[in-house]
Design a protein around this motif. Sequence first.
Motif, PDB file in Angstrom:
ATOM      1  N   ASP A   1     -42.988 -12.865 -51.002  1.00 16.31           N
ATOM      2  CA  ASP A   1     -42.592 -13.431 -49.717  1.00 16.31           C
ATOM      3  C   ASP A   1     -42.129 -12.303 -48.795  1.00 16.31           C
ATOM      4  N   GLU A   2     -41.677 -12.665 -47.633  1.00 18.80           N
ATOM      5  CA  GLU A   2     -41.296 -11.664 -46.623  1.00 18.80           C
ATOM      6  C   GLU A   2     -40.115 -10.811 -47.097  1.00 18.80           C
ATOM      7  N   VAL A   3     -39.169 -11.402 -47.797  1.00 14.44           N
ATOM      8  CA  VAL A   3     -38.028 -10.629 -48.306  1.00 14.44           C
ATOM      9  C   VAL A   3     -38.512  -9.595 -49.320  1.00 14.44           C
ATOM     10  N   ASP A   4     -39.393 -10.008 -50.233  1.00 17.69           N
ATOM     11  CA  ASP A   4     -39.953  -9.055 -51.199  1.00 17.69           C
ATOM     12  C   ASP A   4     -40.649  -7.905 -50.476  1.00 17.69           C
ATOM     13  N   ARG A   5     -41.403  -8.223 -49.459  1.00 24.80           N
ATOM     14  CA  ARG A   5     -42.128  -7.183 -48.710  1.00 24.80           C
ATOM     15  C   ARG A   5     -41.167  -6.229 -48.002  1.00 24.80           C
ATOM     16  N   ARG A   6     -40.083  -6.759 -47.457  1.00 33.24           N
ATOM     17  CA  ARG A   6     -39.092  -5.887 -46.806  1.00 33.24           C
ATOM     18  C   ARG A   6     -38.418  -4.990 -47.837  1.00 33.24           C
ATOM     19  N   ILE A   7     -38.098  -5.554 -48.999  1.00 33.66           N
ATOM     20  CA  ILE A   7     -37.500  -4.757 -50.078  1.00 33.66           C
ATOM     21  C   ILE A   7     -38.454  -3.638 -50.477  1.00 33.66           C
ATOM     22  N   LEU A   8     -39.713  -3.975 -50.690  1.00 35.52           N
ATOM     23  CA  LEU A   8     -40.697  -2.969 -51.103  1.00 35.52           C
ATOM     24  C   LEU A   8     -40.889  -1.893 -50.037  1.00 35.52           C
ATOM     25  N   ALA A   9     -40.957  -2.302 -48.792  1.00 33.69           N
ATOM     26  CA  ALA A   9     -41.136  -1.321 -47.711  1.00 33.69           C
ATOM     27  C   ALA A   9     -39.973  -0.338 -47.668  1.00 33.69           C
ATOM     28  N   LEU A  10     -38.752  -0.854 -47.781  1.00 33.23           N
ATOM     29  CA  LEU A  10     -37.582   0.029 -47.740  1.00 33.23           C
ATOM     30  C   LEU A  10     -37.499   0.933 -48.964  1.00 33.23           C
ATOM     31  N   LEU A  11     -37.768   0.384 -50.148  1.00 33.91           N
ATOM     32  CA  LEU A  11     -37.713   1.209 -51.357  1.00 33.91           C
ATOM     33  C   LEU A  11     -38.802   2.284 -51.371  1.00 33.91           C
ATOM     34  N   GLN A  12     -39.955   1.990 -50.758  1.00 37.24           N
ATOM     35  CA  GLN A  12     -40.994   3.011 -50.672  1.00 37.24           C
ATOM     36  C   GLN A  12     -40.588   4.153 -49.749  1.00 37.24           C
ATOM     37  N   GLN A  13     -39.736   3.865 -48.780  1.00 36.93           N
ATOM     38  CA  GLN A  13     -39.243   4.915 -47.891  1.00 36.93           C
ATOM     39  C   GLN A  13     -38.098   5.690 -48.515  1.00 36.93           C
ATOM     40  N   ASP A  14     -37.215   4.979 -49.246  1.00 34.01           N
ATOM     41  CA  ASP A  14     -36.038   5.620 -49.821  1.00 34.01           C
ATOM     42  C   ASP A  14     -35.552   4.811 -51.019  1.00 34.01           C
ATOM     43  N   ALA A  15     -35.954   5.237 -52.203  1.00 30.29           N
ATOM     44  CA  ALA A  15     -35.581   4.516 -53.420  1.00 30.29           C
ATOM     45  C   ALA A  15     -34.147   4.803 -53.850  1.00 30.29           C
ATOM     46  N   THR A  16     -33.450   5.664 -53.117  1.00 25.98           N
ATOM     47  CA  THR A  16     -32.056   5.956 -53.468  1.00 25.98           C
ATOM     48  C   THR A  16     -31.077   4.992 -52.807  1.00 25.98           C
ATOM     49  N   LEU A  17     -31.573   4.061 -52.008  1.00 22.05           N
ATOM     50  CA  LEU A  17     -30.674   3.095 -51.373  1.00 22.05           C
ATOM     51  C   LEU A  17     -29.896   2.324 -52.441  1.00 22.05           C
ATOM     52  N   SER A  18     -28.610   2.176 -52.219  1.00 24.31           N
ATOM     53  CA  SER A  18     -27.824   1.349 -53.134  1.00 24.31           C
ATOM     54  C   SER A  18     -28.250  -0.107 -52.957  1.00 24.31           C
ATOM     55  N   ASN A  19     -27.939  -0.924 -53.947  1.00 24.96           N
ATOM     56  CA  ASN A  19     -28.246  -2.344 -53.831  1.00 24.96           C
ATOM     57  C   ASN A  19     -27.544  -2.949 -52.623  1.00 24.96           C
ATOM     58  N   GLN A  20     -26.308  -2.518 -52.370  1.00 21.69           N
ATOM     59  CA  GLN A  20     -25.548  -3.035 -51.213  1.00 21.69           C
ATOM     60  C   GLN A  20     -26.268  -2.710 -49.905  1.00 21.69           C
ATOM     61  N   ALA A  21     -26.703  -1.454 -49.762  1.00 23.61           N
ATOM     62  CA  ALA A  21     -27.376  -1.038 -48.530  1.00 23.61           C
ATOM     63  C   ALA A  21     -28.718  -1.740 -48.383  1.00 23.61           C
ATOM     64  N   LEU A  22     -29.440  -1.856 -49.477  1.00 24.75           N
ATOM     65  CA  LEU A  22     -30.732  -2.529 -49.442  1.00 24.75           C
ATOM     66  C   LEU A  22     -30.559  -3.997 -49.048  1.00 24.75           C
ATOM     67  N   ALA A  23     -29.594  -4.657 -49.647  1.00 26.47           N
ATOM     68  CA  ALA A  23     -29.336  -6.066 -49.335  1.00 26.47           C
ATOM     69  C   ALA A  23     -28.994  -6.245 -47.862  1.00 26.47           C
ATOM     70  N   ALA A  24     -28.171  -5.363 -47.337  1.00 23.13           N
ATOM     71  CA  ALA A  24     -27.796  -5.462 -45.923  1.00 23.13           C
ATOM     72  C   ALA A  24     -29.009  -5.296 -45.017  1.00 23.13           C
ATOM     73  N   ARG A  25     -29.893  -4.377 -45.362  1.00 17.52           N
ATOM     74  CA  ARG A  25     -31.064  -4.122 -44.519  1.00 17.52           C
ATOM     75  C   ARG A  25     -32.099  -5.242 -44.581  1.00 17.52           C
ATOM     76  N   VAL A  26     -32.175  -5.947 -45.701  1.00 18.43           N
ATOM     77  CA  VAL A  26     -33.155  -7.044 -45.790  1.00 18.43           C
ATOM     78  C   VAL A  26     -32.512  -8.397 -45.515  1.00 18.43           C
ATOM     79  N   HIS A  27     -31.198  -8.381 -45.233  1.00 21.04           N
ATOM     80  CA  HIS A  27     -30.470  -9.586 -44.831  1.00 21.04           C
ATOM     81  C   HIS A  27     -30.413 -10.645 -45.931  1.00 21.04           C
ATOM     82  N   VAL A  28     -30.053 -10.196 -47.147  1.00 22.71           N
ATOM     83  CA  VAL A  28     -29.788 -11.114 -48.253  1.00 22.71           C
ATOM     84  C   VAL A  28     -28.514 -10.646 -48.933  1.00 22.71           C
TER      85      VAL A  28
END
Length: 155
Positions: A7-34
């Motif tokens: 879904d769109e959330v999965d795609r946003r997660i994948l896009a961000l992790l492909q750019q920077d896999a060092t993002l913390s779970n907290q930062a990743l969650a904030a950026r994908v709005h979950v």
Amino acid sequence: MDDAALDEVDRRILALLQQDATLSNQALAARVHVSPPTCLRRVRRLFERGVIEKQVAIVSPEKVGAGLTGIVEITLDAQGAEHLSAFERAMADEPAVTQCYRVSSGPDFVLVVQVPDMAAYHALAHRAFTARGNVRNVRTFFSVHRSKFDTRVPL
């Protein structure tokens, strides 16, 4: 996991992790709005289903003494399934071979190799290609300039 299962959330997660896999779970969650637990659960599911194969650091070949890139076409004498698989297994054991593709129409394989210099390439070519009884033809192109390198998969 097929494309429709993302879904769109999965795609946003994948896009961000492909750019920077060092993002913390907290930062990743904030950026994908979950919420962080939702984000963690989704990332784990993407790993479990094989959508995310692994997380790695991308190292500059030039900075570690492996600055010569070769793109190698290999044609085998015998192309039976057992011969193709045997060649793939041999290339999997070669540290200088960073990518190995079985291709259609033309050579049997295209490899990407990273070596320090031409002497190292010649040693690799002899050991891994010409000394093998089933290799008919080796054709290598050496990179003189890399204008693009990206590991991201378009989503």
